[in-house]
Design a protein around this motif. Structure first.
Motif, PDB file in Angstrom:
ATOM      1  N   PRO A  57       8.965  69.834   0.731  1.00  0.00           N
ATOM      2  CA  PRO A  57       7.737  69.042   0.859  1.00  0.00           C
ATOM      3  C   PRO A  57       6.740  69.706   1.810  1.00  0.00           C
ATOM      4  O   PRO A  57       7.096  70.492   2.674  1.00  0.00           O
ATOM      5  CB  PRO A  57       8.234  67.719   1.444  1.00  0.00           C
ATOM      6  N   ARG A 102      -0.009  69.344  -2.723  1.00  0.00           N
ATOM      7  CA  ARG A 102       0.721  68.522  -1.753  1.00  0.00           C
ATOM      8  C   ARG A 102       2.023  68.050  -2.392  1.00  0.00           C
ATOM      9  O   ARG A 102       2.005  67.354  -3.407  1.00  0.00           O
ATOM     10  CB  ARG A 102      -0.133  67.320  -1.335  1.00  0.00           C
ATOM     11  N   GLU A 104       5.258  65.823  -2.024  1.00  0.00           N
ATOM     12  CA  GLU A 104       5.788  64.677  -1.279  1.00  0.00           C
ATOM     13  C   GLU A 104       7.319  64.681  -1.325  1.00  0.00           C
ATOM     14  O   GLU A 104       7.891  65.094  -2.323  1.00  0.00           O
ATOM     15  CB  GLU A 104       5.268  63.369  -1.881  1.00  0.00           C
TER      16      GLU A 104
END
Length: 105
Positions: A57, A102, A104
């Motif tokens: 992540p 991004r 997660e």
């Protein structure tokens, strides 16, 4: 996820068998995916990818560039222009185009 681009506005003429190379880097900076996909003569493409479950992540990156096309050399010339008989070109950055990703947890 889907990585895609529309036709370029500059008529790059990649050819009928053109491919795009797509690379995905995770939050650690490690390359976690690399694939080739079809690209049209004007540079448009769309490819669906499954991010590996072990991708770290954080702030990653997706890079996509035409496969096996060398238009930027160490001299700052466009290697494909000579064959086309072009007299004048506009130089652009040879940096690999990329977008942040991004990831997660």
């Amino acid at each position: 996820m889907t990585v895609a681009a529309d036709d370029a506005s500059c008529n790059p003429r990649y050819g009928e068998n053109a491919q795009i190379q797509v690379e995905v880097y995770d939050g650690s900076g490690a390359k976690v995916l690399e694939t080739l996909a079809p690209m049209n003569d004007a540079g448009a493409f769309s490819v669906s990818l499954d991010l590996p479950t072990d991708a770290v992540p954080g702030e990653g990156m997706v890079a996509a560039y035409p496969y096996n096309v060398d238009w930027c050399d160490d001299m700052g010339r466009n290697n494909r222009v000579g064959a086309l008989g072009a007299q004048e070109i506009t130089l652009v950055s040879c940096a690999i185009p990329s977008m942040p990703l991004r990831i997660e947890p």
